[in-house]
Design a protein around this motif. Structure first.
Motif, PDB file in Angstrom:
ATOM      1  N   ALA A  21       4.484   5.398  -6.065  1.00 48.62           N
ATOM      2  CA  ALA A  21       4.104   5.274  -4.654  1.00 48.62           C
ATOM      3  C   ALA A  21       3.135   6.382  -4.261  1.00 48.62           C
ATOM      4  CB  ALA A  21       5.347   5.306  -3.771  1.00 48.62           C
ATOM      5  N   ARG A  22       3.385   7.605  -4.736  1.00 45.48           N
ATOM      6  CA  ARG A  22       2.497   8.728  -4.415  1.00 45.48           C
ATOM      7  C   ARG A  22       1.104   8.508  -4.999  1.00 45.48           C
ATOM      8  NH1 ARG A  22       7.040  11.800  -5.991  1.00 45.48           N
ATOM      9  NH2 ARG A  22       5.925  12.513  -7.850  1.00 45.48           N
ATOM     10  N   TYR A  23       1.051   7.984  -6.217  1.00 46.33           N
ATOM     11  CA  TYR A  23      -0.240   7.710  -6.852  1.00 46.33           C
ATOM     12  C   TYR A  23      -1.032   6.671  -6.056  1.00 46.33           C
ATOM     13  CZ  TYR A  23      -3.576   5.887 -10.265  1.00 46.33           C
ATOM     14  OH  TYR A  23      -4.718   5.461 -10.882  1.00 46.33           O
ATOM     15  N   ILE A  24      -0.375   5.587  -5.660  1.00 46.89           N
ATOM     16  CA  ILE A  24      -1.033   4.520  -4.893  1.00 46.89           C
ATOM     17  C   ILE A  24      -1.490   5.053  -3.544  1.00 46.89           C
ATOM     18  CG2 ILE A  24      -0.681   2.268  -3.808  1.00 46.89           C
ATOM     19  CD1 ILE A  24       1.377   1.752  -6.139  1.00 46.89           C
ATOM     20  N   TYR A  25      -0.632   5.836  -2.893  1.00 40.60           N
ATOM     21  CA  TYR A  25      -0.993   6.445  -1.608  1.00 40.60           C
ATOM     22  C   TYR A  25      -2.278   7.266  -1.761  1.00 40.60           C
ATOM     23  CZ  TYR A  25      -0.478   9.239   2.669  1.00 40.60           C
ATOM     24  OH  TYR A  25      -0.684   9.837   3.883  1.00 40.60           O
ATOM     25  N   THR A  26      -2.330   8.077  -2.802  1.00 42.78           N
ATOM     26  CA  THR A  26      -3.491   8.939  -3.021  1.00 42.78           C
ATOM     27  C   THR A  26      -4.749   8.130  -3.249  1.00 42.78           C
ATOM     28  OG1 THR A  26      -2.096  10.699  -3.930  1.00 42.78           O
ATOM     29  CG2 THR A  26      -4.436  10.766  -4.487  1.00 42.78           C
ATOM     30  N   ARG A  27      -4.636   7.063  -4.024  1.00 41.56           N
ATOM     31  CA  ARG A  27      -5.812   6.232  -4.300  1.00 41.56           C
ATOM     32  C   ARG A  27      -6.340   5.568  -3.027  1.00 41.56           C
ATOM     33  NH1 ARG A  27      -6.837   4.612  -9.538  1.00 41.56           N
ATOM     34  NH2 ARG A  27      -8.691   3.702  -8.566  1.00 41.56           N
ATOM     35  N   PHE A  28      -5.450   5.061  -2.199  1.00 40.88           N
ATOM     36  CA  PHE A  28      -5.874   4.475  -0.926  1.00 40.88           C
ATOM     37  C   PHE A  28      -6.531   5.534  -0.042  1.00 40.88           C
ATOM     38  CE2 PHE A  28      -2.593   0.844  -1.138  1.00 40.88           C
ATOM     39  CZ  PHE A  28      -3.570  -0.127  -1.270  1.00 40.88           C
ATOM     40  N   ALA A  29      -5.872   6.669   0.096  1.00 39.42           N
ATOM     41  CA  ALA A  29      -6.376   7.716   0.983  1.00 39.42           C
ATOM     42  C   ALA A  29      -7.722   8.244   0.504  1.00 39.42           C
ATOM     43  CB  ALA A  29      -5.354   8.851   1.073  1.00 39.42           C
ATOM     44  N   GLY A  50      20.353   0.921  -1.504  1.00 37.63           N
ATOM     45  CA  GLY A  50      19.177   1.424  -2.186  1.00 37.63           C
ATOM     46  C   GLY A  50      18.102   1.745  -1.164  1.00 37.63           C
ATOM     47  N   TYR A  51      17.121   2.493  -1.601  1.00 38.60           N
ATOM     48  CA  TYR A  51      16.012   2.883  -0.727  1.00 38.60           C
ATOM     49  C   TYR A  51      14.703   2.392  -1.330  1.00 38.60           C
ATOM     50  CZ  TYR A  51      19.494   5.984   1.323  1.00 38.60           C
ATOM     51  OH  TYR A  51      20.623   6.476   1.928  1.00 38.60           O
ATOM     52  N   GLY A  52      13.828   1.936  -0.469  1.00 37.07           N
ATOM     53  CA  GLY A  52      12.515   1.482  -0.906  1.00 37.07           C
ATOM     54  C   GLY A  52      11.429   2.136  -0.079  1.00 37.07           C
ATOM     55  N   HIS A  53      10.216   2.143  -0.641  1.00 38.69           N
ATOM     56  CA  HIS A  53       9.102   2.820   0.013  1.00 38.69           C
ATOM     57  C   HIS A  53       7.831   2.003  -0.193  1.00 38.69           C
ATOM     58  CE1 HIS A  53      11.863   6.244   0.179  1.00 38.69           C
ATOM     59  NE2 HIS A  53      12.115   5.985  -1.098  1.00 38.69           N
ATOM     60  N   ASN A  54       7.469   1.205   0.804  1.00 40.61           N
ATOM     61  CA  ASN A  54       6.183   0.513   0.761  1.00 40.61           C
ATOM     62  C   ASN A  54       5.062   1.519   1.017  1.00 40.61           C
ATOM     63  OD1 ASN A  54       7.523  -1.973   0.515  1.00 40.61           O
ATOM     64  ND2 ASN A  54       7.507  -2.338   2.717  1.00 40.61           N
ATOM     65  N   VAL A  55       3.887   1.214   0.480  1.00 37.14           N
ATOM     66  CA  VAL A  55       2.692   2.002   0.777  1.00 37.14           C
ATOM     67  C   VAL A  55       1.725   1.076   1.515  1.00 37.14           C
ATOM     68  CG1 VAL A  55       0.846   3.457  -0.117  1.00 37.14           C
ATOM     69  CG2 VAL A  55       3.041   3.315  -1.351  1.00 37.14           C
ATOM     70  N   VAL A  56       1.395   1.424   2.738  1.00 32.28           N
ATOM     71  CA  VAL A  56       0.586   0.564   3.610  1.00 32.28           C
ATOM     72  C   VAL A  56      -0.735   1.271   3.901  1.00 32.28           C
ATOM     73  CG1 VAL A  56       0.506  -0.737   5.767  1.00 32.28           C
ATOM     74  CG2 VAL A  56       2.720  -0.280   4.660  1.00 32.28           C
ATOM     75  N   ALA A  57      -1.835   0.537   3.760  1.00 33.60           N
ATOM     76  CA  ALA A  57      -3.162   1.101   4.022  1.00 33.60           C
ATOM     77  C   ALA A  57      -3.979   0.083   4.802  1.00 33.60           C
ATOM     78  CB  ALA A  57      -3.852   1.462   2.716  1.00 33.60           C
ATOM     79  N   ARG A 112     -16.633  -5.567   8.618  1.00 30.34           N
ATOM     80  CA  ARG A 112     -15.481  -6.455   8.508  1.00 30.34           C
ATOM     81  C   ARG A 112     -15.155  -7.044   9.877  1.00 30.34           C
ATOM     82  NH1 ARG A 112     -14.719  -1.668   6.100  1.00 30.34           N
ATOM     83  NH2 ARG A 112     -13.658  -0.934   7.988  1.00 30.34           N
ATOM     84  N   HIS A 113     -15.068  -8.352   9.948  1.00 29.20           N
ATOM     85  CA  HIS A 113     -14.703  -8.965  11.219  1.00 29.20           C
ATOM     86  C   HIS A 113     -13.209  -9.282  11.294  1.00 29.20           C
ATOM     87  CE1 HIS A 113     -14.713 -13.035   9.396  1.00 29.20           C
ATOM     88  NE2 HIS A 113     -15.822 -12.658   8.788  1.00 29.20           N
ATOM     89  N   ARG A 114     -12.453  -8.708  10.371  1.00 31.31           N
ATOM     90  CA  ARG A 114     -10.987  -8.748  10.426  1.00 31.31           C
ATOM     91  C   ARG A 114     -10.446  -7.375  10.043  1.00 31.31           C
ATOM     92  NH1 ARG A 114      -9.364 -14.162  10.221  1.00 31.31           N
ATOM     93  NH2 ARG A 114     -10.856 -15.591   9.235  1.00 31.31           N
ATOM     94  N   LYS A 115      -9.307  -7.014  10.608  1.00 28.52           N
ATOM     95  CA  LYS A 115      -8.554  -5.888  10.056  1.00 28.52           C
ATOM     96  C   LYS A 115      -7.945  -6.349   8.743  1.00 28.52           C
ATOM     97  CE  LYS A 115      -4.604  -4.549  11.986  1.00 28.52           C
ATOM     98  NZ  LYS A 115      -3.671  -3.845  12.904  1.00 28.52           N
ATOM     99  N   ILE A 116      -8.001  -5.509   7.720  1.00 31.70           N
ATOM    100  CA  ILE A 116      -7.423  -5.844   6.427  1.00 31.70           C
ATOM    101  C   ILE A 116      -6.311  -4.842   6.140  1.00 31.70           C
ATOM    102  CG2 ILE A 116      -7.844  -6.269   3.988  1.00 31.70           C
ATOM    103  CD1 ILE A 116     -10.766  -6.725   4.657  1.00 31.70           C
ATOM    104  N   ILE A 117      -5.116  -5.354   5.983  1.00 31.37           N
ATOM    105  CA  ILE A 117      -3.942  -4.524   5.731  1.00 31.37           C
ATOM    106  C   ILE A 117      -3.529  -4.709   4.280  1.00 31.37           C
ATOM    107  CG2 ILE A 117      -1.575  -3.994   6.419  1.00 31.37           C
ATOM    108  CD1 ILE A 117      -2.211  -5.528   9.060  1.00 31.37           C
ATOM    109  N   PHE A 118      -3.448  -3.613   3.542  1.00 29.86           N
ATOM    110  CA  PHE A 118      -3.004  -3.635   2.158  1.00 29.86           C
ATOM    111  C   PHE A 118      -1.582  -3.081   2.111  1.00 29.86           C
ATOM    112  CE2 PHE A 118      -7.573  -3.171   2.172  1.00 29.86           C
ATOM    113  CZ  PHE A 118      -8.008  -4.049   1.189  1.00 29.86           C
ATOM    114  N   VAL A 119      -0.697  -3.755   1.405  1.00 30.17           N
ATOM    115  CA  VAL A 119       0.670  -3.242   1.276  1.00 30.17           C
ATOM    116  C   VAL A 119       1.121  -3.355  -0.175  1.00 30.17           C
ATOM    117  CG1 VAL A 119       1.630  -5.474   2.080  1.00 30.17           C
ATOM    118  CG2 VAL A 119       3.068  -3.413   2.054  1.00 30.17           C
TER     119      VAL A 119
END
Length: 267
Positions: A21-29, A50-57, A112-119
Motif C-alpha cells: 500500500a505504501r509503495y502504491i501510495y508513493t507512486r500515485f503521489a 481484520g483490517y484493510g487499507h485502500n489507496v485512493v488517488a 479531462r472532462h471527468r474526475k478520474i478516481i483510482f482505487v
C-alpha cells in the motif's frame, strides 16, 4: 517490486499499512495525484476482525464543464505467505495495479472532462471487502462507470475478456476501437455467456472481482481480465511468467479506451 519477497504476497488483515500500500501510495503521489489511505475493518474467521487499507488517488476534472466521474479499480492484495513461502501474485493482481499506475501517470498532463478516481483495493481475496467499503462512500448518481482491472497478463491467446453491465453500453462501444488485431478485447454483457465462452461453468464472473461491489450500489461497470490462469492462486504466479511487452500493449489499449471517455481534445 510488488511480487518481491519484501512484499510477502501482499496479504491483508493487519492494522498497519503494509509495504505494498505504501509503495502504491508513493507512486500515485509522485505522479502528482491527490492520494490518501482509506482504512476499514472486516470480519475474517470466527469473530475475528481484520483490517484493510485502500489507496485512493484522484485526478480532478480540469475543464469548465465536467461530466460524471470514472472510477478505476484494481485490487493489490493477494494470498500472503504460508510458512517460509509466499504467493507472488504477479498476474493476480500486480498486473492490474501496474496498468492502473501507468494509466494514472499518462492522464496527469491531459485535459479531462471527468474526475478520474483510482482505487487500489485491499481484502479483495477475503471477500471484496475493500471495494464494498469504497463503493458505499460514492454517490452512484455522480459516477459514470467503474473500470475494474484484474489479471491482465495476457497469454498466448492475446485476448482480454470484458464483462460489462448493460447500463454501460454507451461507454463500452469505445472498447473495440481502442484495441487492435494483436490483442483483442471480447466484450460480454452476460456473465453466463462469458462463462460458457470460457468453459468455466463454476465461475460467476459477475461476482468474481471488485466490479461486483460497484454493481451492487448501481454503478455501471466494465471488468477487464484474461479469464482463467493455470497459475492462479499458486506459488507459480511469478514475475517471470508475465510477458512485459504484451502487458505494456494492454496498458496502451486500456488507456486509449479511458482517454476516449475522459480526455478532451486540445484547444
Amino acid at each position: 517490486m510488488l511480487t518481491s519477497p519484501e512484499h510477502a504476497g501482499r496479504g491483508s488483515g493487519d492494522s498497519e499499512v503494509n509495504a505494498s500500500a505504501r509503495y502504491i501510495y508513493t507512486r500515485f503521489a509522485e505522479a502528482g495525484l491527490e492520494t490518501y489511505y482509506q482504512s476499514f475493518r472486516f470480519r475474517q474467521g470466527l469473530g475475528k476482525l481484520g483490517y484493510g487499507h485502500n489507496v485512493v488517488a484522484t485526478l480532478p476534472c480540469n475543464v469548465q464543464v465536467c461530466e460524471k466521474s470514472l472510477v478505476i479499480s484494481a485490487h493489490y492484495d493477494h494470498l500472503g505467505s504460508r510458512g517460509s513461502r509466499y504467493y507472488p501474485g504477479a498476474n493476480d493482481n500486480a498486473s492490474g495495479v501496474v496498468v492502473m499506475l501507468d494509466i494514472a501517470k499518462r492522464l496527469v498532463s491531459h485535459q479531462r472532462h471527468r474526475k478520474i478516481i483510482f482505487v487500489a483495493t485491499d481484502a479483495e481475496e477475503k471477500g471484496l471487502y475493500g471495494a464494498h467499503f469504497f463503493a458505499a462512500t460514492l454517490n452512484p448518481q455522480q459516477v459514470a462507470l467503474n473500470i475494474n482491472l484484474d489479471m491482465l497478463a495476457v497469454n498466448r491467446k492475446n485476448r482480454l475478456y470484458v464483462l460489462a453491465s448493460k447500463q454501460a453500453s454507451t461507454f463500452t462501444q469505445a472498447i473495440e476501437p481502442a484495441f487492435d488485431n494483436q490483442i483483442r478485447a471480447l466484450v460480454y454483457t452476460s456473465a453466463a455467456h462469458m462463462a460458457r465462452r470460457l468453459d468455466t461453468p463454476r465461475i460467476d464472473w459477475l461476482r468474481a472481482s471488485d466490479h461486483y461491489a460497484f454493481h451492487k450500489v448501481g454503478i455501471p461497470f466494465a471488468y477487464f481480465g484474461i479469464g482463467t490462469d493455470p497459475y492462479h492462486h499458486t506459488h507459480k504466479d511469478q514475475f517471470d511468467k508475465v510477458d512485459l511487452p504484451k502487458l505494456a500493449q494492454v496498458s496502451e489499449h486500456i488507456n486509449a479506451f479511458i482517454s476516449a471517455l475522459s480526455v478532451s481534445a486540445a484547444p
